[in-house]
Motif scaffolding. Structure first.
Motif, PDB file in Angstrom:
ATOM      1  N   ALA A 116      13.577  -6.651 -21.023  1.00 48.08           N
ATOM      2  CA  ALA A 116      14.179  -7.953 -20.778  1.00 48.08           C
ATOM      3  C   ALA A 116      13.261  -9.045 -21.324  1.00 48.08           C
ATOM      4  N   PRO A 117      13.781 -10.244 -21.562  1.00 50.99           N
ATOM      5  CA  PRO A 117      12.931 -11.347 -22.012  1.00 50.99           C
ATOM      6  C   PRO A 117      11.818 -11.633 -21.012  1.00 50.99           C
ATOM      7  N   ASP A 118      10.703 -12.178 -21.505  1.00 53.44           N
ATOM      8  CA  ASP A 118       9.571 -12.447 -20.622  1.00 53.44           C
ATOM      9  C   ASP A 118       9.671 -13.798 -19.933  1.00 53.44           C
ATOM     10  N   ARG A 119      10.830 -14.443 -20.031  1.00 54.26           N
ATOM     11  CA  ARG A 119      11.023 -15.687 -19.298  1.00 54.26           C
ATOM     12  C   ARG A 119      12.494 -15.794 -18.915  1.00 54.26           C
ATOM     13  N   PRO A 120      12.819 -16.570 -17.906  1.00 51.69           N
ATOM     14  CA  PRO A 120      14.213 -16.689 -17.493  1.00 51.69           C
ATOM     15  C   PRO A 120      15.096 -17.166 -18.641  1.00 51.69           C
ATOM     16  N   ARG A 121      16.330 -16.677 -18.659  1.00 48.47           N
ATOM     17  CA  ARG A 121      17.248 -17.036 -19.736  1.00 48.47           C
ATOM     18  C   ARG A 121      17.865 -18.421 -19.524  1.00 48.47           C
ATOM     19  N   ARG A 122      17.889 -18.878 -18.284  1.00 50.90           N
ATOM     20  CA  ARG A 122      18.541 -20.146 -17.997  1.00 50.90           C
ATOM     21  C   ARG A 122      17.516 -21.185 -17.572  1.00 50.90           C
ATOM     22  N   GLY A 123      17.935 -22.444 -17.688  1.00 51.87           N
ATOM     23  CA  GLY A 123      17.059 -23.521 -17.253  1.00 51.87           C
ATOM     24  C   GLY A 123      16.073 -23.918 -18.327  1.00 51.87           C
ATOM     25  N   GLN A 172       1.104   3.746  -6.105  1.00 54.31           N
ATOM     26  CA  GLN A 172       2.486   3.486  -6.484  1.00 54.31           C
ATOM     27  C   GLN A 172       2.795   4.205  -7.783  1.00 54.31           C
ATOM     28  N   ARG A 173       4.050   4.540  -7.927  1.00 53.37           N
ATOM     29  CA  ARG A 173       4.484   5.230  -9.134  1.00 53.37           C
ATOM     30  C   ARG A 173       4.727   4.192 -10.221  1.00 53.37           C
ATOM     31  N   THR A 174       4.000   4.306 -11.311  1.00 57.33           N
ATOM     32  CA  THR A 174       4.105   3.306 -12.368  1.00 57.33           C
ATOM     33  C   THR A 174       5.013   3.802 -13.484  1.00 57.33           C
ATOM     34  N   THR A 175       5.664   2.863 -14.145  1.00 59.53           N
ATOM     35  CA  THR A 175       6.486   3.179 -15.300  1.00 59.53           C
ATOM     36  C   THR A 175       5.633   3.068 -16.553  1.00 59.53           C
ATOM     37  N   LEU A 176       6.241   3.338 -17.694  1.00 60.99           N
ATOM     38  CA  LEU A 176       5.497   3.316 -18.953  1.00 60.99           C
ATOM     39  C   LEU A 176       5.839   2.038 -19.712  1.00 60.99           C
ATOM     40  N   GLY A 177       4.955   1.069 -19.617  1.00 65.72           N
ATOM     41  CA  GLY A 177       5.119  -0.151 -20.383  1.00 65.72           C
ATOM     42  C   GLY A 177       4.686   0.052 -21.817  1.00 65.72           C
ATOM     43  N   THR A 180       0.808  -1.213   0.000  1.00 65.52           N
ATOM     44  CA  THR A 180       0.000   0.000   0.000  1.00 65.52           C
ATOM     45  C   THR A 180       0.843   1.264   0.000  1.00 65.52           C
ATOM     46  N   ALA A 181       2.132   1.172   0.368  1.00 62.59           N
ATOM     47  CA  ALA A 181       2.964   2.364   0.415  1.00 62.59           C
ATOM     48  C   ALA A 181       3.369   2.768  -0.990  1.00 62.59           C
ATOM     49  N   PRO A 182       3.433   4.079  -1.256  1.00 58.92           N
ATOM     50  CA  PRO A 182       3.871   4.516  -2.583  1.00 58.92           C
ATOM     51  C   PRO A 182       5.283   4.027  -2.880  1.00 58.92           C
ATOM     52  N   ARG A 183       5.521   3.693  -4.140  1.00 55.85           N
ATOM     53  CA  ARG A 183       6.841   3.250  -4.556  1.00 55.85           C
ATOM     54  C   ARG A 183       7.618   4.442  -5.072  1.00 55.85           C
ATOM     55  N   THR A 184       8.918   4.450  -4.845  1.00 52.21           N
ATOM     56  CA  THR A 184       9.743   5.535  -5.330  1.00 52.21           C
ATOM     57  C   THR A 184      10.365   5.150  -6.654  1.00 52.21           C
ATOM     58  N   ALA A 185      10.839   6.141  -7.379  1.00 50.75           N
ATOM     59  CA  ALA A 185      11.329   5.916  -8.732  1.00 50.75           C
ATOM     60  C   ALA A 185      12.431   4.862  -8.832  1.00 50.75           C
ATOM     61  N   PRO A 186      13.420   4.804  -7.877  1.00 47.25           N
ATOM     62  CA  PRO A 186      14.493   3.820  -8.042  1.00 47.25           C
ATOM     63  C   PRO A 186      14.052   2.378  -7.856  1.00 47.25           C
ATOM     64  N   ASP A 187      12.819   2.138  -7.374  1.00 54.41           N
ATOM     65  CA  ASP A 187      12.398   0.771  -7.086  1.00 54.41           C
ATOM     66  C   ASP A 187      12.361  -0.101  -8.337  1.00 54.41           C
ATOM     67  N   ILE A 188      12.014   0.473  -9.461  1.00 52.21           N
ATOM     68  CA  ILE A 188      11.812  -0.314 -10.674  1.00 52.21           C
ATOM     69  C   ILE A 188      12.613   0.300 -11.815  1.00 52.21           C
ATOM     70  N   ASP A 189      13.427  -0.501 -12.441  1.00 54.41           N
ATOM     71  CA  ASP A 189      14.169  -0.069 -13.618  1.00 54.41           C
ATOM     72  C   ASP A 189      13.363  -0.481 -14.847  1.00 54.41           C
ATOM     73  N   PRO A 190      12.773   0.474 -15.559  1.00 59.16           N
ATOM     74  CA  PRO A 190      11.925   0.105 -16.699  1.00 59.16           C
ATOM     75  C   PRO A 190      12.683  -0.621 -17.796  1.00 59.16           C
ATOM     76  N   ASN A 191      13.994  -0.403 -17.895  1.00 53.63           N
ATOM     77  CA  ASN A 191      14.767  -1.128 -18.905  1.00 53.63           C
ATOM     78  C   ASN A 191      14.751  -2.625 -18.637  1.00 53.63           C
ATOM     79  N   LEU A 192      14.878  -2.993 -17.371  1.00 48.88           N
ATOM     80  CA  LEU A 192      14.859  -4.409 -17.032  1.00 48.88           C
ATOM     81  C   LEU A 192      13.445  -4.971 -17.082  1.00 48.88           C
ATOM     82  N   LEU A 193      12.486  -4.149 -16.690  1.00 52.09           N
ATOM     83  CA  LEU A 193      11.107  -4.645 -16.634  1.00 52.09           C
ATOM     84  C   LEU A 193      10.516  -4.855 -18.020  1.00 52.09           C
ATOM     85  N   TRP A 194      10.731  -3.888 -18.916  1.00 50.17           N
ATOM     86  CA  TRP A 194      10.018  -3.920 -20.192  1.00 50.17           C
ATOM     87  C   TRP A 194      10.871  -4.372 -21.373  1.00 50.17           C
TER      88      TRP A 194
END
Length: 258
Positions: free
Chosen positions: A32-39, A141-146, A16-30
């Motif tokens: 990056a591949p949508d599934r793990p690279r290994r395994g 929460q502060r949302t990024t731009l997907g 419920t607490a607002p998220r701050t900008a450093p919490d999410i790196d949009p480069n990694l979130l949007w």
């Protein structure tokens, strides 16, 4: 995203607490591949996880969305979900962008920026009424731009092209519009959930009538004496939206200090 939380620091409770900008790196979130690279290839995808979380929030509210509950819906182990969303805040980011896809493809622009902007606002309202957790997600929460959200922003900026505003001002207009829709839908939902008794409504009406007649509030008295207007949520939303968008004609042109 920032570094994932250590396993001991994760919780499955509501965020419920607002998220701050450093919490999410949009480069990694949007980007990056949508599934793990290994395994080995998993039996589910980030899209499936996000859709399951949206369905859960639609049915039971945002607080019901926990990593454990979503894992159960997709038939996965809880720990495996952290490869896709390291915490609930990131999962909500994915959910917001997922439902933003419902606004796409946007209706073709007509060249009437007022009509195009109002049409977008009405679609946003309908989207938030379908997903009643969305206004809370946008305000807690502060949302990024997907990718879906970016497409909506691009459409809004294209609609605003005829206005003599610079790019920053047009982004502010889009933010203002979305904030207005979010606030109105939040109010609409809270009013729908309230249980005003007929006796309470009558008492409130008598109170306002007495205040208007006491001679100390002449402007309020004149306002209350004006002809009534339709008070359905849709009609009220449309009136407020008209005042907001039509008032943009008075906005300062690009380069004007403000």
């Amino acid at each position: 995203m920032s570094a994932p939380e250590p396993p001991g620091g994760r919780t499955d409770g509501p965020a419920t607490a607002p998220r701050t900008a450093p919490d999410i790196d949009p480069n990694l979130l949007w980007r990056a591949p949508d599934r793990p690279r290994r395994g080995r290839r998993p039996a589910f995808t980030r899209e499936a996880i996000t859709a399951a979380a949206v369905a859960l929030a639609d049915a039971e509210g945002l607080d019901a969305v926990t990593m454990r509950a979503v894992a159960a819906r997709v038939g996965a182990g809880v720990m495996s979900l952290y490869s896709y969303a390291p915490d609930k805040g990131t999962l909500v980011e994915l959910m917001v962008d997922h439902v933003s896809g419902e606004l796409l493809p946007p209706a073709p622009l007509t060249g009437d920026w007022r009509g195009d902007l109002k049409a977008l606002a009405h679609r946003q309202r309908a989207q938030m009424l379908r997903h009643r957790w969305l206004p809370a997600a946008l305000t807690t929460q502060r949302t990024t731009l997907g990718p879906n959200t970016l497409a909506v922003v691009e459409h809004a900026l294209a609609a605003l092209r005829p206005l003599p505003l610079d790019g920053a001002a047009k982004l502010e207009v889009f933010s203002l519009l979305t904030g207005f829709v979010t606030a109105q839908v939040s109010h609409e939902l809270s009013r729908a959930a309230a249980t005003d008794s007929p006796a309470g409504a009558a008492a409130a009406a008598r109170y306002l009538a007495a205040v208007a007649a006491d001679g100390h509030h002449p402007e309020l008295a004149r306002a209350l004496a004006a002809p009534g207007r339709p008070r359905t949520p849709e009609a009220t939303f449309t009136r407020f939206l008209d005042r907001l968008v039509d008032g943009l004609d008075a906005a300062p042109a690009a380069g004007t200090a403000g």
